[in-house]
Enzyme design. Sequence first.
Site, PDB file in Angstrom:
ATOM      1  N   CYS A   2       6.783 -11.050  -6.397  1.00  0.00           N
ATOM      2  CA  CYS A   2       8.229 -11.860  -6.529  1.00  0.00           C
ATOM      3  C   CYS A   2       8.263 -12.330  -8.044  1.00  0.00           C
ATOM      4  O   CYS A   2       7.225 -12.518  -8.809  1.00  0.00           O
ATOM      5  CB  CYS A   2       7.999 -13.148  -5.888  1.00  0.00           C
ATOM      6  SG  CYS A   2       7.629 -12.914  -3.957  1.00  0.00           S
ATOM      7  N   ARG A  27       8.834  -6.589  -9.620  1.00  0.00           N
ATOM      8  CA  ARG A  27       7.811  -7.592  -8.903  1.00  0.00           C
ATOM      9  C   ARG A  27       8.183  -7.593  -7.482  1.00  0.00           C
ATOM     10  O   ARG A  27       7.223  -8.289  -6.808  1.00  0.00           O
ATOM     11  CB  ARG A  27       7.968  -8.790  -9.650  1.00  0.00           C
ATOM     12  CG  ARG A  27       7.677  -8.993 -11.170  1.00  0.00           C
ATOM     13  CD  ARG A  27       7.492 -10.256 -11.606  1.00  0.00           C
ATOM     14  NE  ARG A  27       6.637 -11.011 -11.123  1.00  0.00           N
ATOM     15  CZ  ARG A  27       5.339 -11.203 -11.464  1.00  0.00           C
ATOM     16  NH1 ARG A  27       4.971 -10.478 -12.567  1.00  0.00           N
ATOM     17  NH2 ARG A  27       4.593 -12.037 -10.906  1.00  0.00           N
ATOM     18  N   TRP A  74       9.102  -9.902  -2.759  1.00  0.00           N
ATOM     19  CA  TRP A  74       8.372  -8.967  -2.069  1.00  0.00           C
ATOM     20  C   TRP A  74       7.661  -9.717  -0.891  1.00  0.00           C
ATOM     21  O   TRP A  74       6.736 -10.740  -1.129  1.00  0.00           O
ATOM     22  CB  TRP A  74       7.219  -8.522  -3.133  1.00  0.00           C
ATOM     23  CG  TRP A  74       6.354  -7.427  -2.479  1.00  0.00           C
ATOM     24  CD1 TRP A  74       6.662  -5.735  -2.556  1.00  0.00           C
ATOM     25  CD2 TRP A  74       5.035  -7.570  -2.139  1.00  0.00           C
ATOM     26  NE1 TRP A  74       5.565  -5.386  -1.844  1.00  0.00           N
ATOM     27  CE2 TRP A  74       4.631  -6.132  -1.639  1.00  0.00           C
ATOM     28  CE3 TRP A  74       3.988  -8.528  -1.662  1.00  0.00           C
ATOM     29  CZ2 TRP A  74       3.430  -5.932  -0.978  1.00  0.00           C
ATOM     30  CZ3 TRP A  74       2.840  -8.275  -1.252  1.00  0.00           C
ATOM     31  CH2 TRP A  74       2.511  -7.086  -1.113  1.00  0.00           C
ATOM     32  N   ASN A 100       6.261 -17.902  -6.027  1.00  0.00           N
ATOM     33  CA  ASN A 100       5.528 -16.715  -6.124  1.00  0.00           C
ATOM     34  C   ASN A 100       3.962 -17.022  -5.801  1.00  0.00           C
ATOM     35  O   ASN A 100       3.594 -17.871  -6.403  1.00  0.00           O
ATOM     36  CB  ASN A 100       5.618 -15.978  -7.369  1.00  0.00           C
ATOM     37  CG  ASN A 100       4.725 -14.821  -7.746  1.00  0.00           C
ATOM     38  OD1 ASN A 100       4.571 -14.229  -6.598  1.00  0.00           O
ATOM     39  ND2 ASN A 100       4.192 -14.532  -9.058  1.00  0.00           N
ATOM     40  N   GLY A 101       3.464 -16.116  -4.875  1.00  0.00           N
ATOM     41  CA  GLY A 101       2.154 -16.566  -4.433  1.00  0.00           C
ATOM     42  C   GLY A 101       1.964 -16.620  -3.063  1.00  0.00           C
ATOM     43  O   GLY A 101       2.954 -16.178  -2.175  1.00  0.00           O
ATOM     44  N   GLU A 482      -6.221  10.056  -8.913  1.00  0.00           N
ATOM     45  CA  GLU A 482      -4.934   9.449  -9.307  1.00  0.00           C
ATOM     46  C   GLU A 482      -3.617  10.298  -9.182  1.00  0.00           C
ATOM     47  O   GLU A 482      -2.603   9.773  -8.740  1.00  0.00           O
ATOM     48  CB  GLU A 482      -5.227   9.453 -10.917  1.00  0.00           C
ATOM     49  CG  GLU A 482      -4.107   8.583 -11.679  1.00  0.00           C
ATOM     50  CD  GLU A 482      -3.374   7.561 -11.332  1.00  0.00           C
ATOM     51  OE1 GLU A 482      -4.001   6.750 -10.342  1.00  0.00           O
ATOM     52  OE2 GLU A 482      -2.184   7.115 -11.737  1.00  0.00           O
ATOM     53  N   LYS A 486      -0.450   9.012  -7.306  1.00  0.00           N
ATOM     54  CA  LYS A 486       0.887   9.099  -7.741  1.00  0.00           C
ATOM     55  C   LYS A 486       1.935   9.710  -6.772  1.00  0.00           C
ATOM     56  O   LYS A 486       2.975   9.276  -6.657  1.00  0.00           O
ATOM     57  CB  LYS A 486       0.934   9.879  -9.067  1.00  0.00           C
ATOM     58  CG  LYS A 486       1.523   9.150 -10.337  1.00  0.00           C
ATOM     59  CD  LYS A 486       1.123   8.149 -10.883  1.00  0.00           C
ATOM     60  CE  LYS A 486       0.823   6.988 -10.177  1.00  0.00           C
ATOM     61  NZ  LYS A 486      -0.092   6.067 -10.969  1.00  0.00           N
ATOM     62  N   GLU A 489       2.625   7.331  -3.621  1.00  0.00           N
ATOM     63  CA  GLU A 489       3.572   6.298  -3.883  1.00  0.00           C
ATOM     64  C   GLU A 489       4.879   6.334  -4.118  1.00  0.00           C
ATOM     65  O   GLU A 489       5.600   5.428  -3.583  1.00  0.00           O
ATOM     66  CB  GLU A 489       2.696   5.258  -4.839  1.00  0.00           C
ATOM     67  CG  GLU A 489       2.821   5.490  -6.100  1.00  0.00           C
ATOM     68  CD  GLU A 489       2.313   4.298  -7.094  1.00  0.00           C
ATOM     69  OE1 GLU A 489       2.369   3.479  -6.905  1.00  0.00           O
ATOM     70  OE2 GLU A 489       1.608   4.918  -8.072  1.00  0.00           O
ATOM     71  N   HIS A 505     -16.725  20.101   4.870  1.00  0.00           N
ATOM     72  CA  HIS A 505     -17.412  19.130   5.728  1.00  0.00           C
ATOM     73  C   HIS A 505     -16.232  18.358   6.416  1.00  0.00           C
ATOM     74  O   HIS A 505     -16.407  17.255   7.067  1.00  0.00           O
ATOM     75  CB  HIS A 505     -18.048  18.142   4.767  1.00  0.00           C
ATOM     76  CG  HIS A 505     -19.315  18.599   4.291  1.00  0.00           C
ATOM     77  ND1 HIS A 505     -20.144  19.164   4.672  1.00  0.00           N
ATOM     78  CD2 HIS A 505     -19.361  19.022   2.653  1.00  0.00           C
ATOM     79  CE1 HIS A 505     -21.098  19.685   3.744  1.00  0.00           C
ATOM     80  NE2 HIS A 505     -20.536  19.576   2.550  1.00  0.00           N
ATOM     81  N   LYS A 604       5.250  -4.124  -8.566  1.00  0.00           N
ATOM     82  CA  LYS A 604       4.512  -3.747  -9.734  1.00  0.00           C
ATOM     83  C   LYS A 604       3.296  -4.584 -10.060  1.00  0.00           C
ATOM     84  O   LYS A 604       2.167  -4.159 -10.200  1.00  0.00           O
ATOM     85  CB  LYS A 604       5.503  -3.969 -11.256  1.00  0.00           C
ATOM     86  CG  LYS A 604       4.778  -3.428 -12.272  1.00  0.00           C
ATOM     87  CD  LYS A 604       4.552  -2.127 -12.647  1.00  0.00           C
ATOM     88  CE  LYS A 604       3.961  -1.693 -13.723  1.00  0.00           C
ATOM     89  NZ  LYS A 604       3.255  -0.328 -13.560  1.00  0.00           N
TER      90      LYS A 604
HETATM   91  O1  M6R Z   1      -1.721  -4.295 -13.087  1.00  0.00           O
HETATM   92  P1  M6R Z   1      -2.848  -3.741 -12.551  1.00  0.00           P
HETATM   93  O2  M6R Z   1      -3.348  -2.504 -13.276  1.00  0.00           O
HETATM   94  O3  M6R Z   1      -4.055  -4.558 -12.159  1.00  0.00           O
HETATM   95  O4  M6R Z   1      -2.322  -3.185 -11.143  1.00  0.00           O
HETATM   96  C1  M6R Z   1      -3.353  -2.430 -10.445  1.00  0.00           C
HETATM   97  C2  M6R Z   1      -2.828  -1.582  -9.284  1.00  0.00           C
HETATM   98  O5  M6R Z   1      -1.821  -2.375  -8.482  1.00  0.00           O
HETATM   99  C3  M6R Z   1      -1.692  -0.374  -9.925  1.00  0.00           C
HETATM  100  O6  M6R Z   1      -2.384   0.079 -10.467  1.00  0.00           O
HETATM  101  C4  M6R Z   1      -1.208   0.413  -8.717  1.00  0.00           C
HETATM  102  O7  M6R Z   1      -1.985   0.934  -8.144  1.00  0.00           O
HETATM  103  C5  M6R Z   1      -0.008   1.261  -9.313  1.00  0.00           C
HETATM  104  N1  M6R Z   1       1.258   0.885  -8.792  1.00  0.00           N
HETATM  105  C6  M6R Z   1      -0.458   2.531  -9.128  1.00  0.00           C
HETATM  106  O8  M6R Z   1       0.664   3.488  -9.688  1.00  0.00           O
END
Ligand code: M6R
Length: 609
Positions: A2, A27, A74, A100-101, A482, A486, A489, A505, A604
Amino acid sequence: MCGIVGYIGEQSAYPILLEGLKKLEYRGYDSAGVALLCPEELKVIKAKGEISVLEEKIGNGFPSGTVGIGHTRWATHGAPSDINAHPHCGCSEEFAVVHNGIIENYLGLRSWLEKQGHHFVSETDTEVLAHLVEHFFDGDLLRAVVQSVKMVEGSFAMVAISENEKGKLVCARKDSPLVIGLGERENYIASDVPAFLGHTRKIYILEDGEIAVVTANSVEILSVGGEVLQKEVSEVTWDAAEAEKGGYPHFMLKEIMEQPRALRETMRGRLLKGCSEFSLPELNLTPEEIRSIEQVYIVACGTAYHAGLVAKYAMEKILHIPVEVDLASEFRYRAPLLNKKTLFIVISQSGETADTLAALRLARQKGNKVLAITNVVGSSVAREAHRVLYTWAGPEIAVASTKAYLTQLFSLYLLTYYLAQEKKLLSPEELKEAGEALYRLPEQVETILKRVDEVREIAAYLTSWESAFFIGRNLDYAVAMEGALKLKEISYIHAEAYASGELKHGTLALIVDGIPVIALVTQRAVIEKSLSNIKEVKARCGHVICFAQEGTIEFQREVDRVFYLPTNLDVLMPILTVVPLQLLSYYAAVGRNCTVDKPRNLAKSVTVE
Ligand code: M6R
C-alpha cells in the site's frame, strides 16, 4: 504494501496527492482513494481498480481543499472493492485514515468498538483505526492518534485527518515505512520518497514508535510517550527523473537497460589499483573479525533470495566456508543455528520487506552482527543493520526486480573477493584476475542488451505456452530459479526451475512435444553432464533453448536455439546469464499483453508478512 500520501499547504491538494499516488502505485494497485478537507466538509472519494479509475471517477471537478490524504491499496484484509478502499472513516465521517500494514488484533478491537456503538462498513483491519481515532477524539487529533496506536498490535504507517482540526495531519509508524517531505509553507507525507520528489528533497525519516504532527509551516515529531524529538533532516540524492520512464514503454525495460550504469555505480570506489585491490570500508570489519568468520548466513525473499543462492556457490568456492541461504519467512519461524563466528547477511532491494526485517531483528536478538545489502538509503533494513553495503542501482519501480538483482550479485561478489583478500585466500594475481573480470561485466552486459531482437524471437516461441522449464547445474541452477520467477511473475506462464540432474527424478514426465525448456550451460566443469540432461529432454521432444558461453561447446546441433553469452570467469557468469532471461520474460509478457510493471496480485514492496 500500500502507498500512503499526505499534503498540507497552500496549493490544491488533490493534484498533488494524485501525482504522489501514481508514483507509489508500485506498492499496490487494486483500489485507490483520497480524503480532502474542504471548506465545508471532509470529502472522501474512492474506487476499486488502478489509480486511473479513481482519476476518471473524480474527473475535473475535484474538491478544492489544500489538506488531504491518499492511498493506493494492495489488499490483505477484504477483497478489492470501493468500500474496502482507503481512506476509511469513523461513524461520523469527520475523521479519515489511511494505513499501510496489518493490524493483527483488529477483530478484538472491532468487537470492542462495536460494543461502544461503532458501526463498521468494510472488511478491512484499517477501519478500526478510523473508529479508534474517532472514539478517543476529545478535541485533540494528536492525543486521539496516540491513544489509538497504543491499542494496536501489528504493523502500521498511518495518517489521520479530521474536519474538527483542519490545519494538521497526524501520522505514526511501526514496522511500515513513512517519510515526511519538507517544503516552503507546505509539507508532505508518503510511504516512499518518489511520491513528493518533484517538490522537495528534504525529508525526515520517521522511525518506529514515532508520531508526527504536520502543519503547513511545521513538523513536530514525538515519541508515543509525548516527548518531543529532535531529528536530522536528510537530503535525497537521486533525481526525480530517475524515477520516470524516460521514453521506455515500461519501467522494467528501462531498468533492464540501466544495468550497465547500475553495475558501474555499484563498483565505484570499490575496485582499486588497476582492479587488483578490493575496498569495502563501509564494512568496518577488523582483520580479526574477518579472520574469525567461519560461516555465512544469508536471508532474503524472492529475487533477493536468489541472489543469495548465487552467493552460496561463489562464497563456498572462494572462501571455503559453509554458506546457508534461507528464505526470511522460513528463517524467522525455525530454530536457526547461528553463532558468534557467523557473518549474517540480509539482502533487500527495498529494505522494507517485513519478513527480511524480522529476520534481521531475530539475528540481532541472537547477538549476531548483521550486514545488510540494500538499495534504499535510510530504509528500515539499512537503519537497523550494523553495517550496510549499498547497491547503487537507483530507484527500482517495476515490480519485477532486475537491476537490483544484478547489483546485489555484484555486491556479493565484491564482498566475497574482499573477504578472500583480507583472509589471504587468493594470490595477488588471482585477485587481479577477478577484479579485471568484474570490471569487464558492465560492458559485456551492454553487448547483450544490444541483442534485444534475438531475445524477442525466442520470447515469441514462449508466448503461446502455459508452462516452461528452466534447468541448470551449480550456479546455473541458482540463475534458473531467478529466470523462472521472472517469467511467471510478469507473463503468468507457469515456470519451474530444476537442477538439471534432478529431471529424471520426476520432472521428465512433464516434458511433452515442443514444451519450452531453457537450459543454462555456462559452467564449464559440468558442461558434459548438462549436455546429457539436454539430450534427455530432446529425446522427449522438448524445445530446448540454450544459454552458453561463447567458444565452449557447439550447442547448435544439440538444441533448438542457442544464445551465446560473452565469456567471463565461470563464477561470474550469473551476471551475464540473467540479462537475456530478464528480456525473455519481458518480451513474453509484452507478447501476452500483460501489465508488465504491475503484475496481478503483486506489489513491489512487501511490508506485510
Ligand atoms: O525489496 P526486497 O528485495 O526485499 O523484495 C523481495 C521480494 O519481494 C522481491 O525480490 C520480489 O521477489 C520481486 N518482485 C521479484 O521480481
